[in-house]
Design an enzyme around this catalytic site. Structure first.
Site, short mmCIF file in Angstrom:
data_model
loop_
_atom_site.label_atom_id
_atom_site.label_comp_id
_atom_site.label_asym_id
_atom_site.label_seq_id
_atom_site.Cartn_x
_atom_site.Cartn_y
_atom_site.Cartn_z
N ASP A 11 -60.09 -23.02 -32.99
CA ASP A 11 -60.45 -22.73 -31.61
C ASP A 11 -59.70 -23.70 -30.68
OD1 ASP A 11 -62.04 -21.77 -29.36
OD2 ASP A 11 -63.13 -23.66 -29.54
N ASP B 255 -60.67 -24.33 -26.59
CA ASP B 255 -61.60 -25.00 -25.67
C ASP B 255 -62.76 -25.64 -26.42
OD1 ASP B 255 -60.40 -24.44 -23.14
OD2 ASP B 255 -61.00 -22.36 -23.37
#
Length: 264
Positions: free
Chosen positions: A10, A12
């Protein structure tokens, strides 16, 4: 802790928070690059092209090219192209989703007479864009949303995300969309295809349980939760299906791999 052959990551809350690099994130990517371990950044952001996402990462010091990026826009385009090659699409969204659709041989139109309606995050959303989308869905167009994120973290705080925009069309038409991004399997299938490794040799790494971790769980891929973003360790302990691992930050993973620490 198992050492995997491939890594899905991922952005953020895992790699960065706005313009701030998350502790241990850059070191971990450096470690993967130095050990020739393949990795992909898997993002629900459909507004940017892979090149734009990679440029941001590179500017922050991460080892990255466009080939290291999988976006929900790419997965959306693949989904439609496989279901109906050359389909016509009305799209709400930025450069990323429009480019992905056109690159997949799909026809982007500006009328309600289309095969599909696709919604991605659009910071220039207008009533007219919503109106055309609603008319198209009511006319029978298949309704697709790049991701269900109701909010997105920014330096200003949490702002409306694509899921919030999508809800306007869903509420107006009474039709729920097909979601493509995390935690759905569609984007994960695209990532698995691109990285070219079996699922049992992969791990999904992220901070948010309901998207990052659930995307791995839904796809039969091991998961590693990092306590650097939205979902806390205490919250993880309350989940019915926990992640495979949870760590304070990615520096700990390097320590486990190098034998300096034992996972408990």
């Amino acid at each position: 802790m198992k050492k995997y052959r491939g890594y899905l990551l991922d952005l953020d809350g895992t790699m960065y928070a706005g313009t701030r690099i998350i502790e241990g994130a850059k070191e971990f990517i450096d470690y993967l690059a130095e050990h020739n371990l393949p990795y992909l950044f898997v993002t629900n952001n459909a507004s940017k092209t892979p090149e734009e996402v990679s440029d941001k990462l590179s500017s922050m010091g991460f080892v990255s090219t466009a080939d290291n990026v999988v976006t929900s826009a790419m997965a959306t385009a693949m989904y439609i192209a496989e279901e109906k090659p050359g389909a016509s699409v009305y799209v709400i969204g930025g450069t990323g989703i429009r480019t992905a659709l056109e690159d997949a041989g799909l026809v982007v139109k500006v009328t309600e007479d289309v095969d599909y309606v696709v919604i991605g995050l659009d910071v220039d959303i207008t009533y007219e864009k919503y109106a055309v989308a609603c008319l198209a869905v009511r006319n029978g167009a298949t309704f697709i949303s790049t991701n269900p994120d109701v909010s997105i973290p920014t330096e200003r705080g949490f702002l409306p995300g694509n899921g919030a925009l999508t809800s306007v069309v869903a509420v107006s038409t009474g039709i729920e969309p097909v979601y493509i991004g995390k935690p759905e399997q569609h984007i994960m299938n695209k990532a698995v295809e691109l990285i070219g490794l079996p699922k049992e040799e992969l791990v999904m790494i992220g901070d948010l349980y309901m998207t990052d971790i659930m995307s791995g769980i839904n796809s039969g891929i091991d998961t590693l939760h990092v306590q650097t973003g939205v979902t806390t360790y205490e919250a993880i302990l309350e989940e019915k299906i926990p992640p495979t691992y949870s760590v304070k930050n990615l520096l700990e993973v390097i320590d486990y791999y190098e034998g300096r620490k034992t996972y408990e």
